[in-house]
Design a protein around this motif. Structure first.
Motif, short mmCIF file in Angstrom:
data_model
loop_
_atom_site.label_atom_id
_atom_site.label_comp_id
_atom_site.label_asym_id
_atom_site.label_seq_id
_atom_site.Cartn_x
_atom_site.Cartn_y
_atom_site.Cartn_z
N THR A 112 0.71 -1.08 0.09
CA THR A 112 0.00 -0.10 0.07
C THR A 112 0.79 1.17 -0.05
N ARG A 113 1.86 1.27 0.79
CA ARG A 113 2.89 2.41 0.79
C ARG A 113 3.39 2.48 -0.45
N ASP A 114 3.95 1.59 -1.18
CA ASP A 114 4.52 1.72 -2.58
C ASP A 114 3.58 2.20 -3.60
N SER A 115 2.45 1.78 -3.57
CA SER A 115 1.44 2.11 -4.42
C SER A 115 1.09 3.60 -4.24
N MET A 116 1.04 4.08 -2.91
CA MET A 116 0.78 5.61 -2.55
C MET A 116 1.83 6.33 -3.12
N LEU A 117 3.04 5.75 -2.83
CA LEU A 117 4.13 6.77 -3.13
C LEU A 117 4.33 6.84 -4.64
N GLY A 118 3.77 5.72 -5.25
CA GLY A 118 4.01 6.07 -6.64
C GLY A 118 3.11 7.04 -7.33
N GLY A 119 2.31 7.58 -6.42
CA GLY A 119 1.08 8.68 -7.03
C GLY A 119 1.74 10.12 -6.72
N ILE A 120 2.80 10.03 -5.88
CA ILE A 120 3.41 11.35 -5.66
C ILE A 120 4.63 11.63 -6.44
N THR A 121 4.66 12.99 -7.11
CA THR A 121 5.57 13.12 -8.04
C THR A 121 6.74 14.13 -7.43
N ASP A 122 6.45 14.88 -6.47
CA ASP A 122 7.47 15.80 -5.64
C ASP A 122 8.09 15.03 -4.92
N GLU A 123 9.20 14.98 -4.78
CA GLU A 123 10.43 14.23 -4.01
C GLU A 123 10.49 14.55 -2.70
N LYS A 124 10.45 15.78 -2.49
CA LYS A 124 10.30 16.21 -0.97
C LYS A 124 9.10 15.31 -0.21
N LYS A 125 7.94 15.62 -1.02
CA LYS A 125 6.83 15.33 -0.11
C LYS A 125 6.81 13.76 -0.42
N LYS A 126 7.47 13.11 -1.16
CA LYS A 126 7.66 11.48 -1.30
C LYS A 126 8.43 11.14 -0.18
N LYS A 127 9.40 11.86 0.20
CA LYS A 127 10.47 11.54 1.28
C LYS A 127 9.72 11.48 2.43
N LYS A 128 8.90 12.53 2.64
CA LYS A 128 8.10 12.73 4.02
C LYS A 128 7.16 11.48 4.19
N ALA A 129 6.18 11.40 3.01
CA ALA A 129 5.27 10.40 3.04
C ALA A 129 5.89 9.14 3.26
N ARG A 130 7.07 8.75 2.84
CA ARG A 130 7.73 7.32 2.80
C ARG A 130 8.25 7.07 4.34
N LEU A 131 8.61 8.24 4.81
CA LEU A 131 9.18 8.23 6.45
C LEU A 131 7.82 8.02 7.34
N LEU A 132 6.78 8.82 7.17
CA LEU A 132 5.66 8.74 7.92
C LEU A 132 5.03 7.02 7.77
N ALA A 133 4.97 6.51 6.49
CA ALA A 133 4.51 5.32 6.08
C ALA A 133 5.29 4.10 6.68
N ASP A 134 6.52 4.30 6.67
CA ASP A 134 7.57 3.45 7.58
C ASP A 134 7.21 3.26 8.95
N ALA A 135 7.21 4.68 9.56
CA ALA A 135 6.97 4.62 10.83
C ALA A 135 5.58 4.11 11.23
N ALA A 136 4.47 4.29 10.60
CA ALA A 136 3.46 3.69 10.91
C ALA A 136 3.57 2.08 10.68
N ILE A 137 4.20 1.65 9.67
CA ILE A 137 4.17 -0.04 9.48
C ILE A 137 5.00 -0.53 10.46
N ALA A 138 6.04 0.35 11.19
CA ALA A 138 6.90 -0.29 12.18
C ALA A 138 6.16 0.03 13.73
N GLY A 139 5.24 0.55 13.86
CA GLY A 139 4.59 1.02 14.78
C GLY A 139 5.16 2.10 15.89
N VAL A 140 5.80 2.90 15.13
CA VAL A 140 6.53 4.01 16.16
C VAL A 140 5.78 5.27 15.92
#
Length: 142
Positions: A112-140
């Motif tokens: 789900t994270r990968d498909s969501m990040l695939g729709g984001i074109t701005d690299e800065k927003k993509k990094k933030k979204a990836r960081l938040l998604a990874d934190a949510a997956i890890a439960g942090v």
């Protein structure tokens, strides 16, 4: 007339004569060791030889009862150990099932994270979204 020695007095006279013949410089030899005292077994006046086999049978019966109790205790301990092992196996199976379920959920979240990040074109927003998604997956908490 002088009295003749009697038969009863002759051995004593012979001993006195033999003792007088030993010079005083020779010490008497040690007497031979006495035999060890006999072992005495005390019994009641009511004991008879017919009671010995009965006592032996009673002792054997008591030993057999003790052995049977120990066998029973060992069987019970073995059964308890088997039950404990079965419980541990069941817990291990439950833990493996939970881990498998968690791994499946994590894989779905990453997809789900990968498909969501695939729709984001701005690299800065993509990094933030990836960081938040990874934190949510890890439960942090972020």
């Amino acid at each position: 007339a002088a009295a003749e020695p009697t038969a009863a007095s002759q051995p004593a006279t012979a001993f006195l004569t033999a003792a007088a013949a030993i010079p005083s410089s020779v010490s008497p030899s040690n007497p031979p060791p006495s035999p060890p005292p006999a072992t005495t077994i005390f019994t009641n006046g009511t004991d008879t030889t017919g009671d010995i086999p009965t006592k032996l049978k009673d002792a054997a019966s008591a030993k057999n009862k003790e052995a049977d109790m120990k066998k029973k205790e060992a069987t019970e301990k073995r059964a308890a150990a088997d039950q404990k092992q079965q419980d541990a196996t069941a817990q291990r199976a439950a833990a493996n099932a939970m881990k498998k379920d968690a791994d499946e959920k994590k894989a779905r979240a990453q997809n789900t994270r990968d498909s969501m990040l695939g729709g984001i074109t701005d690299e800065k927003k993509k990094k933030k979204a990836r960081l938040l998604a990874d934190a949510a997956i890890a439960g942090v908490n972020v």
